[in-house]
Design a protein around this motif. Structure first.
Motif, PDB file in Angstrom:
ATOM      1  N   UNK A   3       0.831  -1.204   0.000  1.00  0.00           N
ATOM      2  CA  UNK A   3       0.000   0.000   0.000  1.00  0.00           C
ATOM      3  C   UNK A   3       0.868   1.258   0.000  1.00  0.00           C
ATOM      4  N   UNK A   4       1.919   1.245   0.822  1.00  0.00           N
ATOM      5  CA  UNK A   4       2.806   2.405   0.914  1.00  0.00           C
ATOM      6  C   UNK A   4       3.557   2.627  -0.400  1.00  0.00           C
ATOM      7  N   UNK A   5       4.012   1.553  -1.011  1.00  0.00           N
ATOM      8  CA  UNK A   5       4.775   1.670  -2.252  1.00  0.00           C
ATOM      9  C   UNK A   5       3.910   2.224  -3.381  1.00  0.00           C
ATOM     10  N   UNK A   6       2.686   1.697  -3.514  1.00  0.00           N
ATOM     11  CA  UNK A   6       1.819   2.156  -4.597  1.00  0.00           C
ATOM     12  C   UNK A   6       1.375   3.604  -4.369  1.00  0.00           C
ATOM     13  N   UNK A   7       1.056   3.949  -3.136  1.00  0.00           N
ATOM     14  CA  UNK A   7       0.662   5.334  -2.855  1.00  0.00           C
ATOM     15  C   UNK A   7       1.830   6.291  -3.072  1.00  0.00           C
ATOM     16  N   UNK A   8       3.029   5.856  -2.701  1.00  0.00           N
ATOM     17  CA  UNK A   8       4.221   6.698  -2.904  1.00  0.00           C
ATOM     18  C   UNK A   8       4.477   6.923  -4.385  1.00  0.00           C
ATOM     19  N   UNK A   9       4.279   5.886  -5.188  1.00  0.00           N
ATOM     20  CA  UNK A   9       4.446   6.035  -6.636  1.00  0.00           C
ATOM     21  C   UNK A   9       3.416   7.034  -7.177  1.00  0.00           C
ATOM     22  N   UNK A  10       2.185   6.932  -6.707  1.00  0.00           N
ATOM     23  CA  UNK A  10       1.153   7.875  -7.147  1.00  0.00           C
ATOM     24  C   UNK A  10       1.555   9.309  -6.796  1.00  0.00           C
ATOM     25  N   UNK A  11       1.997   9.499  -5.573  1.00  0.00           N
ATOM     26  CA  UNK A  11       2.428  10.853  -5.164  1.00  0.00           C
ATOM     27  C   UNK A  11       3.572  11.348  -6.047  1.00  0.00           C
ATOM     28  N   UNK A  12       4.488  10.449  -6.378  1.00  0.00           N
ATOM     29  CA  UNK A  12       5.659  10.810  -7.184  1.00  0.00           C
ATOM     30  C   UNK A  12       5.247  11.253  -8.585  1.00  0.00           C
ATOM     31  N   UNK A  13       4.381  10.486  -9.225  1.00  0.00           N
ATOM     32  CA  UNK A  13       4.010  10.825 -10.614  1.00  0.00           C
ATOM     33  C   UNK A  13       3.092  12.047 -10.637  1.00  0.00           C
ATOM     34  N   UNK A  14       2.248  12.198  -9.624  1.00  0.00           N
ATOM     35  CA  UNK A  14       1.380  13.379  -9.563  1.00  0.00           C
ATOM     36  C   UNK A  14       2.217  14.639  -9.396  1.00  0.00           C
ATOM     37  N   UNK A  15       3.309  14.535  -8.627  1.00  0.00           N
ATOM     38  CA  UNK A  15       4.195  15.696  -8.440  1.00  0.00           C
ATOM     39  C   UNK A  15       4.871  16.102  -9.739  1.00  0.00           C
ATOM     40  N   UNK A  16       4.911  15.178 -10.721  1.00  0.00           N
ATOM     41  CA  UNK A  16       5.506  15.469 -12.026  1.00  0.00           C
ATOM     42  C   UNK A  16       4.450  15.875 -13.057  1.00  0.00           C
ATOM     43  N   UNK A  17       3.233  16.091 -12.599  1.00  0.00           N
ATOM     44  CA  UNK A  17       2.196  16.590 -13.493  1.00  0.00           C
ATOM     45  C   UNK A  17       1.315  15.529 -14.115  1.00  0.00           C
ATOM     46  N   UNK A  18       1.440  14.283 -13.690  1.00  0.00           N
ATOM     47  CA  UNK A  18       0.612  13.203 -14.231  1.00  0.00           C
ATOM     48  C   UNK A  18      -0.699  13.068 -13.453  1.00  0.00           C
ATOM     49  N   UNK A  19      -1.730  12.611 -14.138  1.00  0.00           N
ATOM     50  CA  UNK A  19      -2.922  12.076 -13.489  1.00  0.00           C
ATOM     51  C   UNK A  19      -2.736  10.561 -13.373  1.00  0.00           C
ATOM     52  N   UNK A  20      -3.460   9.950 -12.450  1.00  0.00           N
ATOM     53  CA  UNK A  20      -3.367   8.501 -12.248  1.00  0.00           C
ATOM     54  C   UNK A  20      -4.724   7.867 -12.570  1.00  0.00           C
ATOM     55  N   UNK A  21      -4.706   6.840 -13.410  1.00  0.00           N
ATOM     56  CA  UNK A  21      -5.927   6.123 -13.776  1.00  0.00           C
ATOM     57  C   UNK A  21      -5.796   4.659 -13.349  1.00  0.00           C
ATOM     58  N   UNK A  22      -6.688   4.228 -12.462  1.00  0.00           N
ATOM     59  CA  UNK A  22      -6.668   2.850 -11.994  1.00  0.00           C
ATOM     60  C   UNK A  22      -7.609   1.989 -12.847  1.00  0.00           C
ATOM     61  N   UNK A  23      -7.083   0.856 -13.298  1.00  0.00           N
ATOM     62  CA  UNK A  23      -7.836  -0.080 -14.122  1.00  0.00           C
ATOM     63  C   UNK A  23      -8.128  -1.355 -13.321  1.00  0.00           C
ATOM     64  N   UNK A  24      -9.332  -1.522 -12.765  1.00  0.00           N
ATOM     65  CA  UNK A  24      -9.656  -2.788 -12.098  1.00  0.00           C
ATOM     66  C   UNK A  24      -9.564  -3.952 -13.093  1.00  0.00           C
ATOM     67  N   UNK A  25      -9.063  -5.090 -12.616  1.00  0.00           N
ATOM     68  CA  UNK A  25      -8.904  -6.250 -13.481  1.00  0.00           C
ATOM     69  C   UNK A  25      -9.862  -7.389 -13.130  1.00  0.00           C
ATOM     70  N   UNK A  26     -10.772  -7.124 -12.199  1.00  0.00           N
ATOM     71  CA  UNK A  26     -11.808  -8.097 -11.840  1.00  0.00           C
ATOM     72  C   UNK A  26     -13.175  -7.452 -12.060  1.00  0.00           C
ATOM     73  N   UNK A  27     -14.167  -8.279 -12.388  1.00  0.00           N
ATOM     74  CA  UNK A  27     -15.507  -7.740 -12.596  1.00  0.00           C
ATOM     75  C   UNK A  27     -16.066  -7.160 -11.301  1.00  0.00           C
ATOM     76  N   UNK A  28     -16.795  -6.075 -11.447  1.00  0.00           N
ATOM     77  CA  UNK A  28     -17.362  -5.391 -10.299  1.00  0.00           C
ATOM     78  C   UNK A  28     -18.363  -6.298  -9.582  1.00  0.00           C
ATOM     79  N   UNK A  29     -18.205  -6.372  -8.263  1.00  0.00           N
ATOM     80  CA  UNK A  29     -19.143  -7.159  -7.467  1.00  0.00           C
ATOM     81  C   UNK A  29     -18.779  -8.613  -7.282  1.00  0.00           C
ATOM     82  N   UNK A  30     -17.740  -9.091  -7.989  1.00  0.00           N
ATOM     83  CA  UNK A  30     -17.303 -10.470  -7.791  1.00  0.00           C
ATOM     84  C   UNK A  30     -16.421 -10.534  -6.542  1.00  0.00           C
ATOM     85  N   UNK A  31     -16.253 -11.722  -5.957  1.00  0.00           N
ATOM     86  CA  UNK A  31     -15.453 -11.829  -4.717  1.00  0.00           C
ATOM     87  C   UNK A  31     -14.051 -11.220  -4.794  1.00  0.00           C
TER      88      UNK A  31
END
Length: 411
Positions: A251-279
């Motif tokens: 969790x810390x690594x992924x959030x830190x990466x997000x903070x890093x790329x956002x500081x460089x002017x990027x937006x972050x787009x998350x792509x779920x890889x499982x169908x919504x509502x499945x376990x």
């Protein structure tokens, strides 16, 4: 030509992409082919336009005793003893006797699909592997027995095989016999070596590439990464069990990466890889990462489930992609999107080496904020070169995949 595709898991977008790519390959070769798909959840494909337009039918899996419309009282009774039916079928298979009673232990829709099939193909994934189920007492082997007991052979196309660590010698004999009577197309050299060490004849094995790479042929108007909007796509992997320490690091690594790329002017787009509502839905886990990001308003989640073609197009709009789920990395490679690949399995690292991009692959066991950020910065310096090379390699591999599938159907 009647074609049956089996071992298809409906809830995962990577497996769904494998199915879509396989069906497109088959229809390009045989436009009039009648395709039936055996899948974990046929109802998950009710609203998928491509399959409706091409009259592709869906049936339950061989070991599914819930989705049976006839003789419901009998199948409800069989469902109660389901865990024993694998051993019953295995002993019939290995002892080569009592074939006549096997129909009482196999989903009728699946059995009929096998009966009418001219070609049977196991599609994608890593089904023959003891990492996922003890001794491969699982749908893959049950379906394989059901097919072989009807005196039909099948092909495993573009799959990962092994490891093969068995506790029950009867299950070892079963799996070895099934794979020894099949044509196998592994997608990594490690799988080939495991098959050979498992005493599978070398003549049964032919190397291929990941099926979804064939969809690179649909990229007809390529936009170089530096010309795309400044966004980073991310696909996480959250289904593996983690200790509290490992989970905190993730969790810390992924959030830190997000903070890093956002500081460089990027937006972050998350792509779920499982169908919504499945376990295994990964959206709640994605939100846990976003909750740690300093500017969560810069993060976007593709909440609605997209069809495969739409998903690929959205990945192709990202300037950079960070993928942990296996097929999320394949989506990036197939669209020529510069990729930082996080590997939960060695196959991902081998895929990256196939593309000459090994320096941008990271084993998740040694994942840290500093490593992710430094690798991202290195990748960001070579975006157009890396992206264009990935697309060119994907298109080259796509031609090989298509030729192999055509030979498979003609043989």
């Amino acid at each position: 030509m009647n074609i049956l595709l089996f071992s298809q898991y409906a809830g995962n977008k990577g497996d769904r992409a494998v199915l879509y790519a396989t069906c497109r390959l088959l229809k390009n070769i045989h436009p009039d082919a009648d395709i039936v798909v055996s899948t974990s959840s046929p109802e998950f494909y009710n609203d998928y336009s491509y399959y409706k337009e091409n009259n592709i039918q869906f049936v339950p899996e061989a070991w599914d005793f819930t989705r049976v419309t006839s003789s419901r009282l009998y199948w409800r009774m069989i469902k109660r003893i389901r865990k024993y039916t694998f051993a019953i079928l295995r002993e019939i298979y290995l002892r080569k006797c009592l074939y006549g009673i096997t129909r009482f232990f196999i989903n009728p829709s699946f059995r009929r699909a096998v009966k009418h099939a001219d070609v049977v193909i196991s599609v994608g994934g890593h089904h023959y592997c003891t990492l996922l189920s003890r001794d491969i007492v699982a749908e893959a082997n049950f379906a394989a027995m059901a097919i072989r007991l009807q005196k039909k052979n099948f092909v495993c196309f573009s799959q990962t095989f092994g490891p093969f660590d068995f506790h029950n010698p009867r299950n070892l004999l079963l799996t070895r016999d099934i794979l020894s009577h099949s044509k196998l197309y592994p997608r990594e050299n490690d799988s080939r070596e495991m098959l050979l060490n498992f005493q599978i004849p070398a003549e049964n094995i032919q190397m291929t590439y990941e099926t979804v790479l064939s969809l690179s042929r649909e990229v007809t108007e390529y936009v170089t990464p530096s010309s795309r909007s400044k966004s980073v796509g991310i696909a996480i992997y959250c289904t593996q069990k983690r200790t509290p320490e490992i989970e905190e690091n993730y969790l810390h690594s992924m959030a830190s990466l997000c903070n890093h790329v956002i500081s460089q002017g990027y937006d972050v787009k998350f792509f779920p890889m499982e169908l919504k509502g499945t376990p295994p839905d990964d959206r709640p886990y994605i939100q846990r990462i976003i909750d740690r990001v300093e500017h969560p308003e810069k993060c976007y989640v593709y909440d609605a489930d997209m069809e495969t073609a739409d998903h690929l197009r959205e990945v192709g709009k990202c300037r950079v992609f960070v993928g942990h789920k296996t097929h999320s990395t394949i989506f990036a490679l197939a669209t020529g999107t510069p990729l930082l690949a996080i590997a939960y399995h060695p196959k991902t690292i081998e895929f990256m080496h196939q593309f000459g991009m090994g320096q941008y692959a990271l084993d998740d066991k040694v994942m840290s904020p500093d490593k992710l950020m430094s690798m991202f910065d290195e990748l960001a310096e070579n975006l157009d070169e890396v992206g264009s090379a990935a697309l060119a390699t994907s298109k080259k591999y796509a031609e090989t995949i298509s030729a192999q599938m055509k030979n498979l159907l003609m043989s």
